[in-house]
Design an enzyme around this catalytic site. Structure first.
Site, mmCIF file in Angstrom:
data_model
loop_
_atom_site.group_PDB
_atom_site.id
_atom_site.type_symbol
_atom_site.label_atom_id
_atom_site.label_comp_id
_atom_site.label_asym_id
_atom_site.label_seq_id
_atom_site.Cartn_x
_atom_site.Cartn_y
_atom_site.Cartn_z
ATOM 1 C CB THR A 124 -0.912 -0.010 1.257
ATOM 2 O OG1 THR A 124 -1.452 1.289 1.461
ATOM 3 C CG2 THR A 124 -0.145 -0.395 2.523
ATOM 4 C CG ASP A 125 -1.255 4.924 -0.881
ATOM 5 O OD1 ASP A 125 -1.723 4.277 0.070
ATOM 6 O OD2 ASP A 125 -1.933 5.752 -1.526
ATOM 7 C CE LYS A 152 -0.267 -4.497 3.306
ATOM 8 N NZ LYS A 152 -0.680 -5.821 2.731
#
Ligand code: NAD
Ligand code: TYD
Length: 334
Positions: A124-125, A152
């Site tokens: 994810t960003d 993450k």
């Protein structure tokens, strides 16, 4: 044609990816999914009878479930979509985020290493944190701010260590905020669409001027397939959407598209709320991918999908989600 093991394939983006690979690429796909509150076999209902599709219920942190799925599928690659994905839940109860992202990713990496399988980590960003101006590249520093994004990030670093140390053939694909059919109603867009359709207030955190870089789930799924096929071992590829919008702009579009009388209600802000995400996708574009769906068109189709598919969201909106909503928003749904 390839044989893929898709972990977390009963979720929103995982099921979109499975649909694409079965129907557009002719792959053989086995899904391994724990079926948490967010994972639902309903997301794969249209594919259940496809000759090249198999479903196995199991957790990625369970080595026996993982090795059983690898053996039964004879897969050539493992894709890891499996995750706890809601920032607000990670703030309230981080435990499952640590377990699934750290331990789960470790178990999958060990299995990939033992069998010399290709491995793709869906990321994810949010690992880069918030950016006021400009856009994140793959070289930007990692500065996660929530238990969701921090775990993450840990998973991404573990993946890179397996490439560096053991020579695993692994790649990472980081997406910006996804939207589209089959997304759980806890997330901004489906929450606002369903509240608008029911006449519930629209709870905007803080001033609502936080900005997200929206990507349609079919575009992100295509980027993941592209990185699996063309990405270089050990590399990270960002896949950002073509449009950025503030939360208030998104909610106002939803009010217009639904013709709802629901009103925006500014509610207490999320702790540590990231102000803006923005991803540069030059590196994956150089491999030949580009997004196809602009936000205006994709949002309108998404609103239509939720309006037409009450069979999908009614069981969620009448179940555990009601209690979650009361805990999170301090009020009940209509
Ligand atoms: P989702 O919450 O809809 O689905 C997650 C799926 O993983 C569910 O099917 C769930 O049952 C399964 N799962 C959870 N823990 C598991 C475990 N321990 N073992 C096996 N299965 C487990 O999530 P999503 O929005 O589809 O996100 C998929 C991936 O994409 C995640 O890795 C997420 O971090 C990443 N991502 C999401 C977005 C977004 O905007 N939704 C953006 C960028 C990246
Ligand atoms: P969300 O869909 O949870 O995704 P993320 O936190 O991963 O970006 O939220 C998107 C944006 O919408 C984020 O800035 C938080 C905001 N938001 C609200 O204002 N109200 C809500 O009820 C929700 C769920 C999110």
């Amino acid at each position: 044609m390839s044989k893929l093991l898709v972990c977390g394939g009963a979720g929103f983006i995982g099921s979109t990816f499975v649909r694409q690979r079965l129907l557009e690429h002719g792959d053989e796909v086995t899904v391994l999914d724990k079926l948490t509150y967010a994972g639902r076999e309903e997301n794969l209902k249209d594919l259940a009878d496809h000759a090249s599709f198999r479903f196995r219920r199991g957790a990625i942190e369970d080595p026996a479930a993982v090795s059983g799925a690898i053996e039964a599928s004879s897969c050539e690659a493992i894709l890891n979509f499996a995750a706890e994905t809601h920032v607000d839940r990670s703030i309230a109860e981080p435990d499952a985020f640590v377990k699934t992202h750290a331990l789960g990713t470790y178990v999958l990496l060990e299995a990939a290493r033992a069998q010399s399988l290709r491995y793709l980590q869906v990321s994810t960003d949010e690992v880069y944190g918030s950016i006021d101006v400009g856009t994140f590249t793959e070289e930007s520093p990692l500065k996660p701010s929530s238990p969701y994004s921090a775990t993450k990030t840990g998973a991404d670093l573990l993946v890179q260590s397996y490439v560096h140390t053991y020579g695993l053939s692994a790649v990472i694909c980081r997406g910006s905020n996804n939207y589209g059919p089959y997304q759980h109603p806890e997330k901004l867009i489906p929450l606002m669409v369903l509240n608008a359709l029911h006449g519930d207030p629209l709870p905007v955190y803080g001033d609502g001027l936080q900005t997200r870089n929206w990507i349609h789930c079919t575009d992100f799924a295509r980027a993941i397939g592209h990185v699996l096929e063309h990405g270089q071992d050990g590399e990270v590829y960002n896949a950002g959407g073509p449009d950025e919008e503030t939360n208030l702009e998104v909610v106002n579009r939803i009010i217009e598209l639904t013709g709802s009388d629901s009103r925006v209600e500014h509610v207490i802000d999320r702790p540590g709320h990231d102000r803006r995400y923005s991803l540069s996708s030059e590196k994956v574009r150089a491999l030949g991918w580009s997004p196809r769906v602009r936000f205006g068109e994709g949002l309108s189709e998404t609103v239509d999908w939720y309006r037409d598919n009450a069979w999908w969201w009614e069981p969620i909106r009448s179940g555990e989600y009601r209690a979650y909503y009361e805990r999170q928003y301090g009020r009940s749904l209509a």
